[in-house]
Scaffold this motif. Structure first.
Motif, short mmCIF file in Angstrom:
data_model
loop_
_atom_site.label_atom_id
_atom_site.label_comp_id
_atom_site.label_asym_id
_atom_site.label_seq_id
_atom_site.Cartn_x
_atom_site.Cartn_y
_atom_site.Cartn_z
N GLU A 87 0.81 -1.23 0.00
CA GLU A 87 0.00 0.00 0.00
C GLU A 87 0.84 1.27 0.00
O GLU A 87 0.39 2.31 -0.48
CB GLU A 87 -0.93 0.02 1.22
N ASN A 88 2.05 1.21 0.56
CA ASN A 88 2.84 2.42 0.77
C ASN A 88 4.18 2.45 0.05
O ASN A 88 4.87 3.46 0.10
CB ASN A 88 3.08 2.61 2.27
N ASP A 89 4.56 1.35 -0.57
CA ASP A 89 5.83 1.24 -1.28
C ASP A 89 7.01 1.60 -0.39
O ASP A 89 7.98 2.23 -0.81
CB ASP A 89 5.81 2.10 -2.55
N THR A 90 6.92 1.24 0.87
CA THR A 90 7.99 1.44 1.84
C THR A 90 7.80 0.44 2.97
O THR A 90 6.72 -0.13 3.13
CB THR A 90 8.01 2.89 2.38
N TYR A 91 8.85 0.21 3.73
CA TYR A 91 8.82 -0.76 4.82
C TYR A 91 8.31 -0.12 6.10
O TYR A 91 8.45 1.08 6.31
CB TYR A 91 10.23 -1.30 5.07
N LEU A 92 7.77 -0.95 7.00
CA LEU A 92 7.42 -0.50 8.34
C LEU A 92 8.69 -0.12 9.08
O LEU A 92 9.71 -0.77 8.91
CB LEU A 92 6.73 -1.62 9.12
N HIS A 93 8.63 0.92 9.89
CA HIS A 93 9.77 1.28 10.71
C HIS A 93 10.00 0.17 11.72
O HIS A 93 9.06 -0.29 12.36
CB HIS A 93 9.49 2.61 11.43
N PRO A 94 11.23 -0.29 11.89
CA PRO A 94 11.48 -1.45 12.75
C PRO A 94 11.17 -1.22 14.22
O PRO A 94 10.91 -2.16 14.93
CB PRO A 94 12.97 -1.73 12.55
N ASP A 95 11.18 0.01 14.70
CA ASP A 95 10.93 0.28 16.11
C ASP A 95 9.46 0.52 16.43
O ASP A 95 9.10 0.62 17.58
CB ASP A 95 11.72 1.51 16.57
N GLU A 96 8.64 0.62 15.41
CA GLU A 96 7.24 0.94 15.65
C GLU A 96 6.33 0.07 14.80
O GLU A 96 5.49 0.56 14.08
CB GLU A 96 6.97 2.41 15.34
#
Length: 127
Positions: A87-96
């Protein structure tokens, strides 16, 4: 098969496949992986929408593991990470990370970090 089940069953021998899933995308969406083909962005015969190629899904999961000290994501975490990426063409932030079993659209914020990614072979049809 659900999207969560499909993601859990992917192997390296599944390169060359494209995943389609019913929208809105959730862990329980009906999903299928089919051989890559020209124009694979169009919905399949059952109306499922293009999600990602399996090679990109594996990239998302490898990135998740790399940012979590090699931990293996739960099926819910894996599915949430893949949906978020699609959906966002980016990864989830690993800390959140998203709370377990919460769909990204239900999360009040979408913290992200940018990372180079493999290019999708899917190109959007002309409007």
């Amino acid at each position: 098969m659900t999207l969560e089940e499909l993601i859990s069953r992917l192997t390296e021998t599944d390169d060359g496949l494209t995943v389609f899933a019913s929208e809105p995308w959730t862990a329980q969406s009906d999903a299928v992986a089919v051989p890559n083909r020209e124009g694979s962005c169009r919905p399949d015969a059952e109306g499922r929408s293009y999600l990602l190629e399996t090679v990109l899904i594996r990239d998302v999961l490898e990135t998740w593991r790399a940012h979590h000290d090699g931990a293996v994501p739960s099926p819910q975490q894996a599915c949430a990470a893949v949906i978020y990426y699609a959906e966002n063409d980016t990864y989830l932030h690993p800390d959140e990370d998203l709370p377990r079993s919460t769909h990204p659209e239900q999360h009040p914020r979408h913290p992200t970090f940018t990372s180079p990614r493999l290019e999708s072979s899917c190109t959007a049809p002309p409007v």
